[in-house]
Design a protein around this motif. Structure first.
Motif, PDB file in Angstrom:
ATOM      1  N   GLY A  69      22.684  10.937 -10.961  1.00 15.64           N
ATOM      2  CA  GLY A  69      23.180   9.600 -11.264  1.00 15.64           C
ATOM      3  C   GLY A  69      22.521   8.512 -10.452  1.00 15.64           C
ATOM      4  N   ARG A  74      23.845  13.501  -4.471  1.00 20.18           N
ATOM      5  CA  ARG A  74      24.274  14.151  -5.704  1.00 20.18           C
ATOM      6  C   ARG A  74      23.099  14.885  -6.341  1.00 20.18           C
ATOM      7  NH1 ARG A  74      27.106   9.791  -3.487  1.00 20.18           N
ATOM      8  NH2 ARG A  74      29.096   9.450  -4.545  1.00 20.18           N
ATOM      9  N   VAL A  80      26.799   7.857 -15.158  1.00 17.88           N
ATOM     10  CA  VAL A  80      27.670   6.876 -14.500  1.00 17.88           C
ATOM     11  C   VAL A  80      28.071   5.848 -15.553  1.00 17.88           C
ATOM     12  CG1 VAL A  80      27.893   5.096 -12.727  1.00 17.88           C
ATOM     13  CG2 VAL A  80      26.585   7.180 -12.248  1.00 17.88           C
ATOM     14  N   TYR A  90      31.829   8.750 -12.416  1.00 24.27           N
ATOM     15  CA  TYR A  90      30.632   9.573 -12.295  1.00 24.27           C
ATOM     16  C   TYR A  90      30.946  10.968 -12.831  1.00 24.27           C
ATOM     17  CZ  TYR A  90      26.901  12.253  -9.943  1.00 24.27           C
ATOM     18  OH  TYR A  90      25.849  13.096  -9.669  1.00 24.27           O
TER      19      TYR A  90
END
Length: 284
Positions: A69, A74, A80, A90
């Motif tokens: 994202g 992550r 998102v 998210y």
């Protein structure tokens, strides 16, 4: 009668704008704030099989559709969504994207499939809620609960003055009982009064909130061949989850296929029967 409860008030956050993004269970250690090498876990994990449907938790615009994202720490395919007012959601570790970058989405629209991309031990949805901008996270379980949605599964809570498809479902179900409501998707005073009468007649607290006590008494178990306002409610609920049905009140082969498809992608028993478990998944 059940014990007294605080009456539902108008203009609460339980306004039908938010819904459950995926069905599944909370794995051990997948909770918000759980210890991680790079810092506390920023979301809530929801575990199910690869290919389980993932839905937009609320209406908004897809602003990221990329690895992680575009956010630090992550991994995996992610989406998102911006919901306005500094609120973002998210969706991580996705298998397949079903929406495009910059696409507008509605609450409950299927946006992706659950997967195991990135740094994971198995398939699940990593779900985050951001408030005050993209970056500051809040506990998704409490954030969603405050908005009437039970993350991972469960009946929603809908308060007076709510608007949207789930309200239309309630109005159709009430009309099956002869309420004669205008199905306008607004849970206004006339609809609230009808629900309160129904709650009172059903031995429930007549507070006007359509929640876990009211939904099971409000729905009908439906199979192919049924017809009526309750089937219209089912079709509206399926359309919220991307079915694209004609809302005609007839539970024919097309509606039956839609029910079975919904059950399959949510890892429910695929029997074509719209019973309590299927209804809960649809409106939750």
């Amino acid at each position: 009668m059940t014990a007294l409860a605080t009456p539902a008030s108008a203009a609460t956050l339980k306004n039908a704008a938010w819904c459950n993004p995926a069905l599944g269970y909370f794995p051990n250690g997948g909770h918000y704030g759980a210890p991680r090498p790079g810092g506390p876990h920023a979301g809530q994990d929801i575990t199910n099989s690869t290919g389980t449907a993932v839905y937009a938790a609320a209406a908004g615009t897809v602003i990221r559709r990329e690895w992680g994202g575009g956010l630090g720490g992550r991994t995996g395919n992610a989406i998102v969504i911006s919901h306005g007012g500094g609120v973002y959601t998210y969706y991580g570790h996705l298998d397949t994207y079903r929406v495009s970058l910059n696409q507008s989405v509605s609450a409950g629209q299927r946006i992706a499939d659950m997967g195991a991309t990135g740094n994971v031990t198995g398939p699940h949805l990593h779900f985050e809620t951001h408030s005050g901008g993209l970056g500051p996270t809040v506990n998704p379980v409490t954030f969603m609960s405050a908005r009437g949605a039970d993350l991972g599964g469960g009946w929603p809570r809908i308060d007076p003055d709510a608007r949207g498809a789930t309200v239309s479902v309630i109005q159709h179900l009430m009309n099956q009982r002869g309420s004669g409501l205008v199905v306008d998707g607004h849970y206004g005073s006339i609809s609230v009064s009808a629900v309160k009468r129904f709650q009172s007649a059903s031995g429930l607290v007549a507070d006007g909130q359509v929640g876990p006590a009211t939904w099971p008494k409000l729905i009908y178990s439906l199979n192919q061949g049924a017809s009526g306002h309750h089937v219209r409610g089912l079709q509206v609920a399926l359309n919220k989850r991307s079915a694209s049905l004609l809302v005609d009140g007839g539970f024919g082969s097309v509606t039956s296929t839609a029910v079975r498809s919904f059950q399959k992608v949510n890892r429910l028993v695929v029997d074509g029967n719209a019973g309590p478990i299927t209804w809960q998944a649809l409106v939750g």
